[in-house]
Motif scaffolding. Structure first.
Motif, PDB file in Angstrom:
ATOM      1  N   LYS A   1      -4.485   1.064  -4.062  1.00  0.00           N
ATOM      2  CA  LYS A   1      -4.025   0.304  -2.772  1.00  0.00           C
ATOM      3  C   LYS A   1      -3.386   1.382  -1.880  1.00  0.00           C
ATOM      4  N   LYS A   2      -4.259   1.984  -0.878  1.00  0.00           N
ATOM      5  CA  LYS A   2      -3.960   3.402  -0.282  1.00  0.00           C
ATOM      6  C   LYS A   2      -4.549   3.415   0.930  1.00  0.00           C
TER       7      LYS A   2
ATOM      8  N   TYR B   1       0.925  -1.167  -0.022  1.00  0.00           N
ATOM      9  CA  TYR B   1       0.103   0.013   0.001  1.00  0.00           C
ATOM     10  C   TYR B   1       0.982   1.314  -0.107  1.00  0.00           C
TER      11      TYR B   1
END
Length: 340
Positions: free
Chosen positions: A292-293, A237
């Motif tokens: 993706k964070k 991430y």
């Protein structure tokens, strides 16, 4: 910023003089310190924040709550209330402060209280408890505790000791003499013997009796504050790190060593987040290109973050633990002080 702090040196000299006079008044008995029949442990430091007091309080609660009817007593820094108050799970940061609320959420079975006047708080709590942990009370000299544990961040003690506002110390180093136990916190995995010798030499100039211990911090798996996403590997991430603590450097070092990509928005210790802060968090988060964070914050900051202001962004916090290198010896000495 560093140049500006050195320009404030005349104020540092004045502040040092004021602190010295105050301590002399207590040392000479002009100002009185009060002892109590109940066991009291003071946990404090000489610098401003960041020494790891809260993780130590939580470790002591874990180790001692089975043998004592225990309470924690804090000032409740940043709260908007005054006087003595029992902390309840339904309380807010505004009513009790972030760290006491964190203590209560982690240990709902114990008494957690706040009072800016620790002596008055002890008077109330001693009726129903036989051990009181006083968080961040080393400078509260109205109380003469059963045991004083003084913490030094490893990096702070190996560097020159300079008082506010030029440096980060709020009390003079000679007050080390009042400590029964000294704990060097946030140590690297290996502390070289020559550095231990330097630290001991520095301390022994003022305190020849206190035992010196060393501790490390460790970060536990992240926990969701507002998310249903299962994060198996944080390194996959892009992370927006939000901190409002005195010393975020160890957390940043941990993320770097774990090869986690992150951007960092840093606020002062105990920062009260406002609308403009949330706007900055959201805009910075939206600029991150990785699908993706997530937002990552500290456990203490998680008490103050209003997740409703973050537009359903996944938010996690990372708990922290302290590990004392010779914990059995540390606890044995502490018990001896309490049973003396």
């Amino acid at each position: 910023m560093l140049i500006l702090r050195w320009l404030l040196l005349p104020f540092t000299i004045l502040y040092t003089l004021i602190i010295w006079v105050r301590n002399q008044c207590y040392d000479l008995g002009i100002f009185q310190s009060k002892s109590f029949p109940v066991n009291t442990i003071v946990i404090g430091n000489l610098a401003v924040g960041g020494a790891g007091k809260s993780p130590l309080v939580q470790l002591l609660v874990n180790r001692l709550q089975q043998r004592y009817k225990l309470a924690t007593l804090s000032r409740g820094y940043g709260r908007k209330t005054k006087g003595f108050r029992m902390v309840e799970l339904s309380d807010t940061v505004e009513s009790v402060g972030d760290e006491p609320l964190q203590f209560k959420k982690n240990h709902p079975e114990i008494t957690v209280a706040v009072d800016e006047n620790r002596a008055e708080g002890i008077e109330i709590l001693q009726k129903d408890h036989d051990l009181i942990l006083l968080d961040d009370a080393f400078q509260h000299r109205k109380v003469k505790p059963t045991c004083s544990i003084l913490l030094f961040d490893y990096n702070s003690i190996i560097n020159p000791i300079i008082l506010l506002p030029t440096g980060n110390f709020r009390d003079t180093f000679d007050q080390t003499k009042r400590a029964d136990i000294i704990l060097i916190t946030k140590c690297p995995p290996i502390v070289r013997q020559k550095n231990k010798d330097r630290i001991a030499q520095k301390i022994r100039r003022h305190n020849s009796k206190a035992s010196i211990y060393y501790s490390e911090i460790s970060y536990l798996p992240i926990k969701p504050l507002s998310s249903t996403i299962s994060v198996d590997n944080l390194s996959d991430y892009s992370v927006l790190l939000i901190t409002g603590i005195a010393n975020p450097a160890p957390l940043k070092e941990y993320l770097n060593s774990s090869r986690i990509s992150f951007q960092h928005i840093s606020y002062p210790d105990h920062h009260d987040f406002h609308a403009k802060d949330y706007k900055k968090m959201v805009s910075t988060y939206e600029e991150i290109s990785n699908e993706k964070k997530l937002i990552l914050t500290t456990e203490k900051d998680s008490q103050r973050l209003d997740i409703t202001q973050l537009n359903n962004i996944p938010v996690y916090y990372i708990p922290i633990e302290t590990h004392i290198i010779e914990e059995d010896s540390f606890l044995k000495q502490l018990e001896e002080k309490l049973n003396h």
